[in-house]
Motif scaffolding. Structure first.
Motif, PDB file in Angstrom:
ATOM      1  N   ILE A  79       0.863  -1.177   0.000  1.00  0.00           N
ATOM      2  CA  ILE A  79       0.000   0.000   0.000  1.00  0.00           C
ATOM      3  C   ILE A  79       0.899   1.226   0.000  1.00  0.00           C
ATOM      4  N   ALA A  80       0.578   2.195  -0.861  1.00  0.00           N
ATOM      5  CA  ALA A  80       1.384   3.418  -0.916  1.00  0.00           C
ATOM      6  C   ALA A  80       0.467   4.623  -0.929  1.00  0.00           C
ATOM      7  N   THR A  81       0.948   5.700  -0.321  1.00  0.00           N
ATOM      8  CA  THR A  81       0.137   6.921  -0.284  1.00  0.00           C
ATOM      9  C   THR A  81       0.985   8.148  -0.606  1.00  0.00           C
ATOM     10  N   ASP A  82       0.276   9.244  -0.769  1.00  0.00           N
ATOM     11  CA  ASP A  82       0.915  10.532  -1.050  1.00  0.00           C
ATOM     12  C   ASP A  82       1.142  11.312   0.234  1.00  0.00           C
ATOM     13  N   THR A  83       1.430  10.600   1.315  1.00  0.00           N
ATOM     14  CA  THR A  83       1.733  11.242   2.598  1.00  0.00           C
ATOM     15  C   THR A  83       3.041  10.681   3.122  1.00  0.00           C
ATOM     16  N   TRP A  84       3.510  11.241   4.213  1.00  0.00           N
ATOM     17  CA  TRP A  84       4.822  10.806   4.707  1.00  0.00           C
ATOM     18  C   TRP A  84       4.758   9.496   5.461  1.00  0.00           C
ATOM     19  N   GLY A  85       3.521   9.085   5.893  1.00  0.00           N
ATOM     20  CA  GLY A  85       3.535   7.925   6.773  1.00  0.00           C
ATOM     21  C   GLY A  85       2.365   6.975   6.619  1.00  0.00           C
ATOM     22  N   VAL A  86       1.633   7.044   5.492  1.00  0.00           N
ATOM     23  CA  VAL A  86       0.523   6.160   5.178  1.00  0.00           C
ATOM     24  C   VAL A  86      -0.686   6.379   6.096  1.00  0.00           C
ATOM     25  N   GLU A  87      -0.429   6.526   7.381  1.00  0.00           N
ATOM     26  CA  GLU A  87      -1.506   6.501   8.371  1.00  0.00           C
ATOM     27  C   GLU A  87      -2.093   7.890   8.631  1.00  0.00           C
ATOM     28  N   ALA A  88      -3.364   7.873   9.039  1.00  0.00           N
ATOM     29  CA  ALA A  88      -3.960   9.103   9.561  1.00  0.00           C
ATOM     30  C   ALA A  88      -3.197   9.530  10.805  1.00  0.00           C
ATOM     31  N   LEU A  89      -2.892  10.784  10.875  1.00  0.00           N
ATOM     32  CA  LEU A  89      -2.128  11.312  11.996  1.00  0.00           C
ATOM     33  C   LEU A  89      -2.790  12.596  12.465  1.00  0.00           C
ATOM     34  N   PRO A  90      -3.153  12.804  13.713  1.00  0.00           N
ATOM     35  CA  PRO A  90      -2.891  11.968  14.887  1.00  0.00           C
ATOM     36  C   PRO A  90      -3.436  10.542  14.688  1.00  0.00           C
ATOM     37  N   TYR A  91      -2.727   9.622  15.334  1.00  0.00           N
ATOM     38  CA  TYR A  91      -3.102   8.224  15.196  1.00  0.00           C
ATOM     39  C   TYR A  91      -4.453   7.955  15.871  1.00  0.00           C
ATOM     40  N   GLU A  92      -5.095   6.898  15.435  1.00  0.00           N
ATOM     41  CA  GLU A  92      -6.412   6.581  15.995  1.00  0.00           C
ATOM     42  C   GLU A  92      -6.327   5.961  17.388  1.00  0.00           C
ATOM     43  N   SER A  93      -5.136   5.696  17.819  1.00  0.00           N
ATOM     44  CA  SER A  93      -5.002   5.221  19.198  1.00  0.00           C
ATOM     45  C   SER A  93      -4.052   6.127  19.946  1.00  0.00           C
ATOM     46  N   GLY A  94      -4.475   6.572  21.087  1.00  0.00           N
ATOM     47  CA  GLY A  94      -3.589   7.383  21.909  1.00  0.00           C
ATOM     48  C   GLY A  94      -2.623   6.521  22.699  1.00  0.00           C
ATOM     49  N   GLU A  95      -2.797   5.223  22.604  1.00  0.00           N
ATOM     50  CA  GLU A  95      -1.992   4.332  23.446  1.00  0.00           C
ATOM     51  C   GLU A  95      -0.771   3.781  22.726  1.00  0.00           C
ATOM     52  N   LEU A  96      -0.727   3.939  21.428  1.00  0.00           N
ATOM     53  CA  LEU A  96       0.481   3.517  20.720  1.00  0.00           C
ATOM     54  C   LEU A  96       0.646   4.335  19.442  1.00  0.00           C
ATOM     55  N   ARG A  97       1.837   4.333  18.925  1.00  0.00           N
ATOM     56  CA  ARG A  97       2.138   5.100  17.726  1.00  0.00           C
ATOM     57  C   ARG A  97       2.048   4.198  16.495  1.00  0.00           C
ATOM     58  N   ALA A  98       1.611   4.785  15.401  1.00  0.00           N
ATOM     59  CA  ALA A  98       1.664   4.142  14.097  1.00  0.00           C
ATOM     60  C   ALA A  98       1.019   2.755  14.091  1.00  0.00           C
ATOM     61  N   PRO A  99      -0.240   2.668  14.502  1.00  0.00           N
ATOM     62  CA  PRO A  99      -0.888   1.346  14.577  1.00  0.00           C
ATOM     63  C   PRO A  99      -0.864   0.578  13.259  1.00  0.00           C
ATOM     64  N   LEU A 100      -0.955   1.281  12.137  1.00  0.00           N
ATOM     65  CA  LEU A 100      -0.975   0.549  10.869  1.00  0.00           C
ATOM     66  C   LEU A 100       0.394   0.020  10.486  1.00  0.00           C
ATOM     67  N   HIS A 101       1.446   0.659  10.925  1.00  0.00           N
ATOM     68  CA  HIS A 101       2.768   0.060  10.709  1.00  0.00           C
ATOM     69  C   HIS A 101       2.868  -1.247  11.487  1.00  0.00           C
ATOM     70  N   ILE A 102       2.291  -1.232  12.681  1.00  0.00           N
ATOM     71  CA  ILE A 102       2.313  -2.454  13.489  1.00  0.00           C
ATOM     72  C   ILE A 102       1.525  -3.565  12.803  1.00  0.00           C
ATOM     73  N   ILE A 103       0.355  -3.215  12.330  1.00  0.00           N
ATOM     74  CA  ILE A 103      -0.519  -4.236  11.736  1.00  0.00           C
ATOM     75  C   ILE A 103       0.002  -4.664  10.365  1.00  0.00           C
ATOM     76  N   LEU A 104       0.197  -3.699   9.490  1.00  0.00           N
ATOM     77  CA  LEU A 104       0.481  -4.039   8.094  1.00  0.00           C
ATOM     78  C   LEU A 104       1.930  -4.463   7.899  1.00  0.00           C
ATOM     79  N   LEU A 105       2.866  -3.587   8.268  1.00  0.00           N
ATOM     80  CA  LEU A 105       4.277  -3.846   7.955  1.00  0.00           C
ATOM     81  C   LEU A 105       4.799  -5.011   8.795  1.00  0.00           C
ATOM     82  N   ILE A 106       4.627  -4.893  10.076  1.00  0.00           N
ATOM     83  CA  ILE A 106       5.259  -5.838  11.003  1.00  0.00           C
ATOM     84  C   ILE A 106       4.527  -7.175  11.030  1.00  0.00           C
ATOM     85  N   ASN A 107       3.201  -7.121  11.125  1.00  0.00           N
ATOM     86  CA  ASN A 107       2.466  -8.377  11.314  1.00  0.00           C
ATOM     87  C   ASN A 107       2.014  -9.018  10.008  1.00  0.00           C
TER      88      ASN A 107
END
Lengths: 326, 326, 326, 326
Positions: free
Chosen positions: B249-277
């Protein structure tokens, strides 16, 4: 493929400066696409040809023609061409040393100091000047600290896409590789193409394998690969290529040309003829071995090629990861 | 394309760490292709799919999706991410100052100091670690000064070739661009695809346009584009992408994800889900505007995509000049 | 020190190009030490003066006048001047990840990508050209990709050693710092020196404190420090300095001069007068605060100064860690 | 100076790991200046000693002990140590190509990509780790992508100022240079000092000339100078140096030590003893030839030395232009 019955050496010729210059003028395309053109022979490559080239994809087999870009590369540092220096900006050890908090994501990051012609690359038309000019008459005053004002390699950023043809010279000759100094002439290219059943045509990217990378792999050392004597194209090869209106030519050597050069009166005669006068792009340090094996195996020496440069503004060369798709 | 009757904002959601982690586990592919696999979701991309994707080339129209790589880029220098520093090693002025002798050829040459994620780029699977691991359980100890021992971006060197699909979110919404903080959810991707007449499938490269580059172009300044608040994917987007088994998945933004992130408890949730997992590759800072205009004009949002990284050994990211061919 | 009774601003003047050029000609030293000289005002600095300067060391107190060279520096990237990029080539984490065998020693190693004027530095005489010339009439054709053929900063490699004198302008004025645009004139230098009890003489390194670093520290942000408006020397300061035959002048600002410049008709009048015509070296981004505090405390504003550049062949500037010893 | 009647070779000894480790423990200074100390043997260098050292300046003769920092240096690229890459950011040719307007000043500018130990340099105490520790017990986890948290070379930024003593071993021996593998022992240092009439004392910077640079100059090629066999200090030299409480030792070789090392059981025994355990700084690639000639001529082997590193935050080494003043 039918090889000649006796393995033979490809002897270089001897040309005067005048002969080289006459060849250069014969193939000069300056002005053909207007006084402001910067594309050169990439103009031959029409959308129709791109679309047709894509039809060459049948098996979905993908070949990367790039050398590994790292400190094990062939460069010796001459003229500032050191091997690519890959450096970590954030390191796994940072995460180990100060482990992330619960729920914290941590990143690694990196950078490179990269002479643009230190590994598999393209020469831009602005990379060379003869008699004060390169393609379309542009002079060296157009290459400043801002890079090339004209004829930068970025002109290929959406153009290095089309039909590729591999001419596997040592395999045709029944040899493992050519030796330094051997010069591939127009008729060699023609005969090799015939033996392979290949045709070379308008807008093509012609990949000529000399086997020099194969040879250096066999000895386990680059030696003088980057800058020393090399097998390559003889001056007459320009006739073969320009008559067929190819867009580009790439080899598995550092400089495309047979070295020592076929003329003692000037250096790099084919850069003068092809790059500067004909506007034909030159690819260097391309690793053609895996592709060549596949072509020999399936008898198909043509493919879809995508070899776009990085879009570095004003660059006079570019690293590239060329992709052949069959 | 049919847009919703009323332009609407895409509101972000709020997720707990546990919810993000559950999503990550649901989409985890570790072990699916063996314990030593480093390709991740690029495994979905079979030769057959590559061959089929090439058939999408009809007009031979080629689009470069790369930003210009130069000092005018969006980086501010944070964390060592300066803009690409293009430097001349040999300059046109050298030729002017000491003109070549008769028959002498003279060259220009250049280099770059380039943080690998400073412009249009890919994240390697080894770019991020959560809870001490990235794809297939590899830990940060595998990223040393030699680069990534596993999961380097070089795994894509002959793999980032296949079918691309553009999902043009602002155009679907009848807007010029999304605003920072807006989050594109699974159902938005599905509805946009439906409105476009697109299908997203196995092995695809999904390009999601938010319009943020368009917006920054309209004001003539990058501002906080590289690192600041951004529109992007919401966490639920992972369901859409992983269920369809996309490769990247690629986007025209610096980090793919909506920022502020949708979770206040962790950073970059989609990097965790998509890239890592899930092992899904992330492309960032892709310039989708020209391609999007063409897709809107001809109603075709699918294309052949070639977006191979440089073959920098051990790199955890790579600059790329992605090419869409229609 | 006796300050003026009322704190006052140092107003800039307005000069025409002709006035600046006349000042430049008046102080021009071209030819004074022969047509091939490259040392300029460093010629004033005889071995006798060096030996005499060393006698200023009494307490053995050593002051480094360098800013920290790192990514927190004042540069914004304009014209390729990014902050020093320090990068680890071998990292502690490598040792942790693969611990050394018994009896094995393991190393860390590092590198830097460093614009030579990105932090505390010297301008070489070859750094600037006015009307096609710098010191001793050398033209820009002498600065090629090999660096400066003449007037490189390496000429100071064993010369930037001698007597230093600090003129602490804000302290003399009873102020914390000067404001951007304030211009220190010849008579200000003279009065400040008198108030301090200092004499400025042949071969001296004159360090003029404006307090701009102090001010930026007080707000915790560099802002436009590197390239923006600044307090500094007015054009008349050249008279003070050249009449006394100083070797060099350094300040705690990015460009020595008061900015906006005192002439709307040309840029950087003092670079034209001092660097190009008088051959007086300019030091920029020197951190004078700790030294100034010490001088105020002990009433001694003179010291032994060692501020040699790196010996980078052909460099037109150099990072420096200037050392004042009292 | 009285040389031994017969030129003799300095034979290396053979030590076990245990013997080296015992020597290291004997000279260990950890904790001597508190658990948080990062200065090591630089603590010996008091202000009084600095002041006294400055009195050694008599003639005002200044010697730069730096090699030229450029592409002609001794590095081969191993471990990323390429020679200093000096690059022009603004070039004289820019001014020639687009001449400045009337009254316009134009600049040249430059940068360097510089491995910090590629030329004349200092090792930081954080450059090496043995058994998981360096000076004062700090471990490799303290050297991250941010550089060294402790024991960075920046600790010397205002400390590498004091008395220097040259011990010119080949001249004492009546030879031109020592050969690779020759090992200078404690008694050689003592006898050479006696023959020269020199004393080595607390806080000194001891410069030991082996003549290896002289030898490489005589053949006109660096060969394996940077990393190959070398003359240098034998392990017993540590006794001489540590008993006298020197601050630092520097040589005209790439690694201070005799190579092959005197112990087959571990590498770089003197780095273990001096740098890691005693906190004595090591200077490498110092060019001592011109200074040595002068010392021989005037019979004075002591001088004021200023050899401060660049202030690169967290650096584990630093280029340096060491200055000896007599």
């Amino acid at each position: 493929m039918n090889s000649p019955s006796t393995p033979r050496r490809l002897e270089p010729r001897t040309l005067s400066r005048a002969q080289v210059e006459q060849t250069a003028e014969r193939h000069r395309t300056w002005g053909r696409w207007g006084p402001d053109d910067e594309l050169g022979a990439a103009n031959y490559l029409t959308a129709d040809l791109v679309a047709k080239a894509a039809q060459l994809v049948r098996r979905g087999a993908v070949f990367s023609l790039s050398l590994p870009m790292d400190r094990s590369g062939p460069q010796t540092g001459v003229n500032g061409r050191v091997n690519p220096q890959h450096i970590m900006l954030k390191h796994g050890g940072d995460i180990l040393a100060v482990p992330p908090e619960v729920g914290e994501l941590r990143a690694t990051d990196d950078a490179v100091y990269l002479p643009l012609q230190s590994s598999t690359q393209w020469d831009a038309l602005a990379h060379m000047f003869y008699d004060g000019h390169t393609y379309n008459g542009r002079g060296p005053e157009t290459v400043t600290s801002q890079g090339a004002q004209f004829n930068s390699i970025t002109n290929l950023r959406d153009r290095a896409v089309g039909r590729g043809v591999l001419l596997d010279i040592p395999r045709w000759l029944g040899r493992e590789w050519l030796d330094p100094g051997e010069a591939i002439q127009a008729e060699d290219l023609a005969e090799c193409a015939r033996a392979q059943g290949s045709e070379v045509g308008e807008g093509d990217f012609v990949l000529v394998r000399t086997g020099q990378i194969t040879q250096r792999r066999s000895v386990g050392s680059w030696g003088d690969y980057a800058g020393g004597p090399a097998p390559g194209l003889g001056v007459s090869a320009a006739d073969f290529l320009c008559q067929r209106r190819v867009a580009a030519i790439a080899t598995d050597t550092w400089g495309v040309e047979a070295l020592p050069y076929e003329s003692g009166e000037l250096r790099a005669p084919l850069h003068i003829i092809l790059l500067i006068n004909a506007g034909v792009y030159l690819g260097e340090l391309w690793d053609l071995d895996a592709l060549a094996d596949d072509c020999a195996a399936d008898g198909t020496y043509e493919f879809f090629l995508v070899a776009v440069p990085l879009s570095i503004t004003g660059a006079v060369g570019s690293p590239v990861n060329p992709i052949a798709i069959k």
